[in-house]
Design an enzyme around this catalytic site. Structure first.
Site, PDB file in Angstrom:
ATOM      1  N   ILE A 197       0.780  -1.284  -0.185  1.00 39.42           N
ATOM      2  CA  ILE A 197       0.124  -0.118   0.104  1.00 39.42           C
ATOM      3  C   ILE A 197       0.817   1.253   0.168  1.00 39.42           C
ATOM      4  O   ILE A 197       0.204   2.327  -0.112  1.00 39.42           O
ATOM      5  CB  ILE A 197      -0.988   0.011   1.036  1.00 39.42           C
ATOM      6  CG1 ILE A 197      -0.068  -0.214   2.370  1.00 39.42           C
ATOM      7  CG2 ILE A 197      -2.165  -0.954   1.036  1.00 39.42           C
ATOM      8  CD1 ILE A 197      -1.281  -0.042   3.876  1.00 39.42           C
ATOM      9  N   GLY A 229       8.005   4.286   1.113  1.00 39.70           N
ATOM     10  CA  GLY A 229       8.708   5.400   1.624  1.00 39.70           C
ATOM     11  C   GLY A 229      10.225   5.296   1.830  1.00 39.70           C
ATOM     12  O   GLY A 229      10.801   4.373   1.713  1.00 39.70           O
ATOM     13  N   ASP A 233      10.104  13.756   9.548  1.00 36.85           N
ATOM     14  CA  ASP A 233       9.712  13.446   8.368  1.00 36.85           C
ATOM     15  C   ASP A 233       8.096  13.872   8.114  1.00 36.85           C
ATOM     16  O   ASP A 233       7.198  13.239   7.577  1.00 36.85           O
ATOM     17  CB  ASP A 233       9.911  12.413   7.787  1.00 36.85           C
ATOM     18  CG  ASP A 233      10.003  12.194   6.272  1.00 36.85           C
ATOM     19  OD1 ASP A 233      10.014  13.396   5.389  1.00 36.85           O
ATOM     20  OD2 ASP A 233      10.290  11.023   5.646  1.00 36.85           O
TER      21      ASP A 233
END
Ligand SMILES: *[C@@H]1O[C@H](CO)[C@@H](O)[C@H](O)[C@H]1NC(C)=O
Ligand SMILES: *[C@@H]1O[C@H](CO)[C@@H](O)[C@H](O)[C@H]1NC(C)=O
Ligand SMILES: *[C@@H]1O[C@H](CO)[C@@H](O)[C@H](O)[C@H]1NC(C)=O
Ligand SMILES: *[C@@H]1O[C@H](CO)[C@@H](O)[C@H](O)[C@H]1NC(C)=O
Length: 669
Positions: free
Chosen positions: A358, A361, A478
């Site tokens: 899904i 990163g 982040d």
């Protein structure tokens, strides 16, 4: 007192009685309002956890289901056999801080009565005493989970074992506590007294007169092979009606004995327990959470032997079963909660199939999964690391991340390590990320202004918790739309928090590399590599502008969102920056405030940025940005309604260019 019994009282009384009349099968996830019959030290904690004993010496705690269960065929005219029954429960034994010796264990009990007059503590487990021990008229069947060596005259040779007892403390059958992973026959010891949740299953087959007892850490799939499979005819032991429950006791040495979930059924399998719904035990600070017994043979020789055997078998297993290789437990790993079995996660994600992917990163790929044991949907993040060094710190970090709980964070449910792969298990958040909602919406869905404000407030709440409200400061590092997941009620949930810190443990200090995403990295972070609360605030400022303007922070070489909003502001037309997709449906005062707040947060000077607490106050309208004048190179003030004045050096536009070309601005902190 009896005279005062009025009709409503009677109605309530009968209502209560009828509520309590639950016959098998039954299942409890926690024992809130369970109506269990509690005796002596037993207590239901506010969390729903059943505590049988605490750190008091020589105490007994018992808890029984209030209704006796029919163990024989009641309709039969002739003498029949005991019906089959099945039970499953999750328990934890937490040694009290007084030292490693623990006492004394707990037992699942079937008894004709819930009263045990004269029963003794210690190894009598609150069920028997020296005079009635072994007496067939007791009609008691018990499965004990014992953490102490048996009494002198017993054949229970060591602590940390499971035994089957009828009418007394002498076990008819006993085995040291072990389990083997689903589908495997490698035995791993289960330390009963580490405070970790342990699940047990007891199944009796009335026809074959066989009782099976199985145990495993609660986060592991039920093993295929029972620990004990023992032939025993319970027909003469049990009475027609039996109470089922638990008993535990302490002696000179003490432990907290907890039960957090329980199910029971007759003539069918006990309902499955959902481990994630159970109240967790409170771990007491204990100096030595390892197994303990009085027997040096057991404390030294057995662990070494089992370690050697385990290593040998794992070596063989690694040759034959490459897939599942490497899941050996090291000592420190056992202490960490929420450790999932690799097989569970492998199955849950269909073998990390691409169709279940899904997202991916900076830290790894994320798979959707359904846990086979509970049917719960989870997101499994798979991180590939390259060193086994620092794993202990890594684990400590994960453990602390696992304790972070906030409505605007994606909860870390647990983890698993396999060779260099680290798997992190998170709550599954169905609506996807803010990034996809803003930039790739399905069916031209447009987030309205209310939803956007709510998301911004949520992110601010999550960051405030990480920065100021938890026991340690956690820097996210982040913050960006793809790390913000949106739940069913359109609330923001921050993900990936703290992961960067995990990476630090891997890195040798002089090879500092900047973790973050271009467009969200503050000037001082780019320069010094030092992340701080204010570098998170910078990224949050960029995020605010994205959400308000509907544009990415960098769209091309020439478009820089922050600069563009600043230009609009300088022209006195800051509302021009608002996302055109909103069709001007927004509160203009709020939009203006949000855009200014975005500029303020993404200011190049870290000291000019507000804290997340101030940000929250602005967003909630508890404080207002009264004066805001960002003219370049002028010393300006922004003033909030709460009266504090803040110095603001040159605007962020100038800084974006100047920090690239100049190193003379000292932003060191
Ligand atoms: C039990 O009740 C407490 C407080 O009343 C609550 O926090 C807890 O979640 C409940 N547990 C369950 C399993 O419902
Ligand atoms: C369990 O099954 C047996 C055999 O079918 C039956 O005789 C007995 O009544 C059942 N027990 C209960 C409590 O339902
Ligand atoms: C032992 O237990 C029995 C039955 O529970 C009780 O009658 C008896 O008094 C107890 N004996 C002692 C010595 O406490
Ligand atoms: C007990 O375990 C044995 C061996 O695995 C199995 O054949 C049997 O069906 C089990 N019985 C029950 C009641 O679960």
């Amino acid at each position: 007192m009896a005279m005062g019994f009025s009709l409503p009282c009677l109605v309530i009384f009968f209502f209560c009685v009828s509520v309590l009349r639950v016959q098998a099968p039954f299942v409890y996830h926690g024992f809130n309002n369970s109506g269990l019959d509690l005796d002596q030290g037993a207590f239901i904690e506010p969390s729903g956890l059943l505590r049988l004993t605490d750190s008091s010496q020589y105490v007994i705690g018992r808890a029984f289901h209030p209704i006796a269960q029919p163990m024989f065929d009641i309709n039969s005219e002739t003498v029949s056999d005991v019906s089959s029954f099945s039970t499953s429960f999750v328990f934890a034994i937490v040694p009290s801080s007084s030292g490693p010796p623990v006492g004394y264990g707990l037992a699942f009990v079937m008894a004709p009565s819930t009263q045990f007059p004269g029963a003794a503590s210690e190894h009598y487990l609150g069920l028997f005493n020296s005079s009635n021990n072994g007496d067939p008229s007791n009609h008691i069947f018990a499965v004990e989970f014992d953490t102490v060596n048996g009494h002198d005259d017993e054949k229970n040779f060591k602590g940390n074992h499971v035994g089957i007892n009828k009418n007394g403390v002498r076990s008819s059958a006993s085995e040291s506590a072990e389990y083997s992973d689903y589908g495997s026959d490698v035995k791993t010891e289960v330390y009963l007294d580490t405070g970790d949740l342990i699940q047990a299953w007891i199944d009796y087959d009335g026809r074959s007169k066989l009782v099976n007892v199985t145990i495993a850490p609660a986060n592991v799939i039920r093993p295929t092979e029972p620990l004990i499979s023992y032939s025993i005819n319970l027909t003469p032991v049990l009475n027609e009606m039996m109470y089922v429950g638990f008993s535990a006791s302490t002696g000179k040495e003490t432990s907290f004995h907890y039960i957090s979930g329980w199910s029971f059924a007759i003539n069918e399998s006990a309902p499955q327990l959902n481990v994630h719904q159970l109240p967790p035990p409170l771990k007491v600070q204990s100096p030595l959470p390892s197994s303990s017994t009085f027997n040096p043979l057991v404390t030294v020789v057995v662990p070494i032997l089992s370690a050697i055997t385990l290593m040998g078998i794992l070596f063989l297993a690694s040759i034959f079963r490459r897939r599942f290789r490497g899941e050996n437990l090291e000592e420190w790993e056992r202490d960490c909660p929420h450790r999932f079995g690799y097989r569970d996660l492998y199955k849950a994600t269909k073998g990390f199939k691409d169709s279940e992917l899904i997202g991916s990163g900076g830290f790894g790929s994320v798979y959707r999964g359904v846990l086979p044991s509970t049917g719960c949907e989870v997101a499994v993040k798979r991180i590939t690391r390259n060193a086994s060094q620092g794993m202990r710190e890594f684990a400590a970090e994960i453990e602390s991340l696992g304790r972070l709980r906030h409505k605007n964070l994606v909860n870390l449910q647990g983890w698993c390590k396999k060779q260099n792969d680290l798997l992190l298990v998170y709550d599954y958040i169905p609506n996807g990320s803010l990034d996809s909602l803003l930039y790739h919406p399905k069916d031209n869905f447009v987030l309205n202004w209310e939803q956007r404000i709510n998301i911004l407030k949520g992110v601010a709440g999550g960051l405030l918790y990480l920065h100021e409200e938890w026991e340690q400061v956690v820097i996210h590092r982040d913050v960006k739309p793809s790390n913000i997941l949106i739940d069913i009620s359109m609330n923001a949930r921050l993900s990936d928090f703290g992961l960067a810190r995990l990476y630090d443990h891997d890195q040798i200090s002089h090879t500092t590399s900047v973790v973050g995403t271009i467009g969200y990295i503050s000037p001082e972070l780019a320069r010094t590599g030092k992340a701080s609360k204010t570098t998170d605030v910078f990224a949050y400022g960029v995020l605010i502008l994205e959400v308000a303007c509907g544009r990415r922070p960098l769209e091309s070489d020439i478009f820089i969102l922050v600069d563009w909003v600043m230009e609009c502001h300088e022209k006195g037309r800051i509302l021009d920056a608002a996302d055109p997709k909103l069709n001007e449906i927004y509160d203009t005062v709020e939009m203006e405030m949000v855009l200014k707040l975005g500029l303020l947060c993404s200011h190049y000077n870290p000291e000019a940025r507000p804290s997340m607490r101030q940000v929250t106050r602005f967003l909630n309208g508890e404080d207002q940005i009264l004066a805001f004048d960002p003219s370049p190179y002028s010393q300006i003030t922004f003033q909030s309604s709460s009266g504090f004045t803040q110095f603001i050096p040159p605007s962020s536009r100038t800084s974006t260019t100047s920090f690239l070309s100049s190193t003379s601005i000292d932003v060191g902190r």
